[in-house]
Design a protein around this motif. Structure first.
Motif, PDB file in Angstrom:
ATOM      1  N   GLY A   1       0.950  -1.455  -0.215  1.00 20.68           N
ATOM      2  CA  GLY A   1      -0.100  -0.293  -0.290  1.00 20.68           C
ATOM      3  C   GLY A   1       0.920   0.926  -0.262  1.00 20.68           C
ATOM      4  N   CYS A   2       1.757   1.167  -0.506  1.00 22.97           N
ATOM      5  CA  CYS A   2       3.169   2.258   0.092  1.00 22.97           C
ATOM      6  C   CYS A   2       2.817   3.200  -1.783  1.00 22.97           C
ATOM      7  N   PRO A   3       2.163   4.352  -2.337  1.00 24.56           N
ATOM      8  CA  PRO A   3       2.651   4.336  -3.585  1.00 24.56           C
ATOM      9  C   PRO A   3       4.297   4.776  -4.218  1.00 24.56           C
ATOM     10  N   VAL A   4       3.866   4.971  -5.027  1.00 24.13           N
ATOM     11  CA  VAL A   4       5.546   4.763  -5.503  1.00 24.13           C
ATOM     12  C   VAL A   4       5.558   5.898  -6.855  1.00 24.13           C
ATOM     13  N   ILE A   5       6.952   6.562  -6.572  1.00 23.72           N
ATOM     14  CA  ILE A   5       7.042   7.425  -7.673  1.00 23.72           C
ATOM     15  C   ILE A   5       8.748   6.734  -8.689  1.00 23.72           C
ATOM     16  N   MET A   6       8.507   6.941  -9.552  1.00 28.27           N
ATOM     17  CA  MET A   6       9.539   6.261 -10.346  1.00 28.27           C
ATOM     18  C   MET A   6      10.130   7.304 -10.914  1.00 28.27           C
ATOM     19  N   GLY A   7      11.422   7.108 -11.577  1.00 25.42           N
ATOM     20  CA  GLY A   7      11.957   7.782 -12.190  1.00 25.42           C
ATOM     21  C   GLY A   7      12.307   7.498 -13.714  1.00 25.42           C
ATOM     22  N   PRO A   8      13.328   7.739 -14.845  1.00 24.95           N
ATOM     23  CA  PRO A   8      12.387   7.725 -16.272  1.00 24.95           C
ATOM     24  C   PRO A   8      13.547   6.141 -16.690  1.00 24.95           C
ATOM     25  N   HIS A   9      13.441   5.494 -16.012  1.00 28.87           N
ATOM     26  CA  HIS A   9      13.899   4.084 -16.109  1.00 28.87           C
ATOM     27  C   HIS A   9      13.335   2.918 -15.220  1.00 28.87           C
ATOM     28  N   THR A  10      12.693   2.397 -16.334  1.00 31.68           N
ATOM     29  CA  THR A  10      12.318   1.122 -15.664  1.00 31.68           C
ATOM     30  C   THR A  10      11.983  -0.303 -17.060  1.00 31.68           C
ATOM     31  N   PHE A  11      12.807  -0.022 -17.407  1.00 35.11           N
ATOM     32  CA  PHE A  11      13.137  -0.998 -18.659  1.00 35.11           C
ATOM     33  C   PHE A  11      12.961  -2.041 -18.485  1.00 35.11           C
ATOM     34  N   ASN A  12      13.420  -2.770 -17.105  1.00 35.23           N
ATOM     35  CA  ASN A  12      13.249  -4.111 -16.528  1.00 35.23           C
ATOM     36  C   ASN A  12      12.254  -4.266 -15.578  1.00 35.23           C
ATOM     37  N   PHE A  13      11.504  -3.785 -15.982  1.00 39.68           N
ATOM     38  CA  PHE A  13       9.776  -3.424 -15.002  1.00 39.68           C
ATOM     39  C   PHE A  13       8.899  -3.221 -15.977  1.00 39.68           C
ATOM     40  N   ALA A  14       9.338  -3.409 -17.685  1.00 39.59           N
ATOM     41  CA  ALA A  14       8.541  -2.179 -18.131  1.00 39.59           C
ATOM     42  C   ALA A  14       7.232  -2.182 -18.412  1.00 39.59           C
ATOM     43  N   GLU A  15       6.443  -4.240 -17.550  1.00 37.32           N
ATOM     44  CA  GLU A  15       5.084  -3.478 -18.094  1.00 37.32           C
ATOM     45  C   GLU A  15       3.792  -3.831 -16.747  1.00 37.32           C
ATOM     46  N   ALA A  16       5.213  -4.076 -15.744  1.00 35.34           N
ATOM     47  CA  ALA A  16       4.527  -3.906 -14.672  1.00 35.34           C
ATOM     48  C   ALA A  16       4.407  -1.870 -13.940  1.00 35.34           C
ATOM     49  N   ALA A  17       5.369  -1.778 -14.377  1.00 33.66           N
ATOM     50  CA  ALA A  17       5.754  -0.536 -14.248  1.00 33.66           C
ATOM     51  C   ALA A  17       4.163   0.667 -15.128  1.00 33.66           C
ATOM     52  N   GLU A  18       4.119   0.384 -16.810  1.00 36.03           N
ATOM     53  CA  GLU A  18       3.739   0.596 -17.194  1.00 36.03           C
ATOM     54  C   GLU A  18       1.646   0.420 -16.693  1.00 36.03           C
ATOM     55  N   LEU A  19       1.529  -0.989 -16.458  1.00 38.09           N
ATOM     56  CA  LEU A  19       0.808  -1.343 -15.923  1.00 38.09           C
ATOM     57  C   LEU A  19       0.563  -0.851 -14.308  1.00 38.09           C
ATOM     58  N   ALA A  20       1.191   0.022 -12.948  1.00 35.41           N
ATOM     59  CA  ALA A  20       0.873   0.940 -12.675  1.00 35.41           C
ATOM     60  C   ALA A  20       0.362   2.204 -12.323  1.00 35.41           C
ATOM     61  N   LEU A  21       1.031   2.452 -13.822  1.00 39.02           N
ATOM     62  CA  LEU A  21       0.835   4.099 -14.202  1.00 39.02           C
ATOM     63  C   LEU A  21      -0.184   4.131 -14.692  1.00 39.02           C
ATOM     64  N   GLN A  22      -1.151   2.761 -15.414  1.00 38.32           N
ATOM     65  CA  GLN A  22      -2.745   2.707 -16.312  1.00 38.32           C
ATOM     66  C   GLN A  22      -3.631   3.018 -14.214  1.00 38.32           C
ATOM     67  N   ALA A  23      -3.010   1.924 -13.133  1.00 36.39           N
ATOM     68  CA  ALA A  23      -3.701   1.478 -12.563  1.00 36.39           C
ATOM     69  C   ALA A  23      -3.834   3.095 -11.108  1.00 36.39           C
ATOM     70  N   GLU A  24      -2.903   4.233 -11.678  1.00 42.82           N
ATOM     71  CA  GLU A  24      -2.423   4.979 -10.992  1.00 42.82           C
ATOM     72  C   GLU A  24      -1.735   4.746  -9.332  1.00 42.82           C
ATOM     73  N   ALA A  25      -1.294   4.086  -9.272  1.00 38.74           N
ATOM     74  CA  ALA A  25      -0.719   3.243  -8.611  1.00 38.74           C
ATOM     75  C   ALA A  25       0.604   3.960  -8.250  1.00 38.74           C
ATOM     76  N   ALA A  26       1.260   4.434  -9.463  1.00 37.18           N
ATOM     77  CA  ALA A  26       2.692   4.842  -9.246  1.00 37.18           C
ATOM     78  C   ALA A  26       1.842   6.126 -10.168  1.00 37.18           C
ATOM     79  N   GLU A  27       3.460   7.127 -10.163  1.00 38.76           N
ATOM     80  CA  GLU A  27       3.846   8.780 -10.794  1.00 38.76           C
ATOM     81  C   GLU A  27       5.204   8.241 -11.614  1.00 38.76           C
ATOM     82  N   ARG A  28       5.198   9.025 -12.782  1.00 34.41           N
ATOM     83  CA  ARG A  28       6.662   8.882 -13.387  1.00 34.41           C
ATOM     84  C   ARG A  28       6.978  10.679 -13.188  1.00 34.41           C
ATOM     85  N   VAL A  29       8.227  10.905 -13.309  1.00 34.97           N
ATOM     86  CA  VAL A  29       8.945  11.756 -13.195  1.00 34.97           C
ATOM     87  C   VAL A  29       9.924  11.503 -13.928  1.00 34.97           C
TER      88      VAL A  29
END
Length: 394
Positions: A312-340
């Motif tokens: 239950g901890c929201p995540v702020i991630m930087g531009p480099h998430t290629f090792n977990f690309a799909e999980a990062a994208e799914l989290a963004l779509q679910a508004e469980a994470a944000e990218r800066v």
């Protein structure tokens, strides 16, 4: 060291165990759900767990039952691998995520031991690297009887590498349940740190080399009073290095390694807590309002964000998430994470979230819902593995 060379003092175990290799702590923890699913379907399954690090070995001990065995993975040399297989005589081998051992895999095939890559992932960068080493990596890929991929993209890249049979099953890390004891421990730490005052906590989770300097510089630019900063480096060998960096920069530091179960009474001038411990990541997430995702602010591919979501901890991630690309994208779509785009922006947004209780609470709820929605990979993988093994595992 003897086991690394395939030399064993103990008598050989009974043949026919299911062999699972989980190199380190993260892979071993992810494997726990798969092991549970395998035992649910075949209660008499015997396991051989192998590891490549001391943290993986320690975590693996908690997964063993009577009749199971545990060992270090042998070095990838013909003699060591041959002795390992002759001693343990497994019936099926499972490698976690990105593990590829060309000599081991070819020897296993010769010994009649099918090899499966489970929770398999392969980034575009790794595919390009593998194709440059085609003479070595393609035979290793073709030696796999099956790869159980996390995503369709991973599956396509695995096929391009040469794996003949690939099935998409999802990500085992969604099936990880944060230990309640660690969650409670983290919440108790937070109360102790705050001392009754509503001081937000920002976690820099699994930071990598080159990230702590920009993090501390951005933190210093914040107006006083600042939130409490909790930094957990990804690699334990860097704990002292990061502590020295913080002290040299003039920060008042409290180290996790300096207390037992309960933190000491904390003076109000403590700026930073260094999470220099192993196996307590859920506690750190439970103690934090928001997490900056380590490895994503330098071109390193990012770390796993699924555990943060499950806590239950929201995540702020930087531009480099290629090792977990799909999980990062799914989290963004679910508004469980944000990218800066930068550490400076990440710190600013993390502090904004941590100090906005309503927004933080809503994002925390979305994080848990995101993690729950993608569960089920362990059951799907266990079904595929046992179908491949037939009735041979005993």
């Amino acid at each position: 060291m003897g086991e690394r060379f395939g030399c064993y003092r103990d008598p050989a175990p009974a043949p026919g165990a299911l062999w699972l290799h989980a190199v380190s702590l993260g892979e071993t923890r992810a494997a726990a759900g798969l092991i549970e699913a395998l035992r649910a379907r075949q209660p008499d399954v015997r396991l051989l767990l192998t590891h490549g690090t001391a943290t993986g070995l320690e975590a693996g001990r908690t997964l063993l039952r009577e009749g199971d065995a545990q060992a270090w993975l042998p070095y990838d040399t013909p003699g060591a691998v041959r002795r390992f297989l002759a001693h343990h005589r497994p019936t099926l081998g499972l490698l976690m995520e990105t593990e590829v051992w060309p000599v081991l895999q070819q020897a296993a095939v010769r010994h009649g031991v099918p090899m499966v890559l489970v929770n398999a992932r392969l980034s575009e960068r790794s595919l390009r690297q593998g194709q440059r080493l085609r003479a070595l990596m393609q035979p290793a890929a073709r030696s796999l009887a099956l790869a159980l991929a996390q995503t369709e993209g991973d599956a396509a890249r695995l096929r391009a590498m040469g794996v003949m049979r690939v099935e998409v099953c999802g990500n085992l890390k969604f099936d990880m349940t944060p230990p309640e004891a660690l969650m409670t421990q983290g919440q108790a730490w937070r109360q102790q740190w705050q001392g009754g005052l509503p001081r937000p906590v920002v976690l820099a989770a699994s930071t990598r080399e080159g990230e702590e300097g920009p993090l501390l510089a951005a933190w210093r630019s914040l107006p006083v009073p600042r939130p409490l900063l909790l930094v957990v480096p990804r690699h334990p060998q860097r704990f002292d290095e990061v502590a020295a960096l913080m002290c040299a920069d003039g920060w008042h530091l409290l180290r996790r390694s300096n207390w037992g179960h309960t933190p000491p009474p904390m003076a109000g001038d403590v700026d930073v807590i260094l999470g220099d411990s192993l196996g307590e990541m859920p506690a750190y997430y439970a103690a934090a309002d928001v997490a900056l995702l380590g490895g994503s602010f330098a071109p390193l591919g990012g770390q796993n964000l699924i555990e943060a979501a499950a806590c239950g901890c929201p995540v702020i991630m930087g531009p480099h998430t290629f090792n977990f690309a799909e999980a990062a994208e799914l989290a963004l779509q679910a508004e469980a994470a944000e990218r800066v785009t930068s550490m400076q922006d990440g710190v600013a947004r993390a502090v904004q979230l941590a100090t906005s209780r309503q927004v933080q609470s809503e994002m925390s709820q979305r994080s848990r819902a995101f993690a729950t929605a993608h569960r089920g990979a362990a059951a799907r993988m266990a079904q595929q593995i046992l179908a491949l093994s037939g009735t041979a595992i005993r």
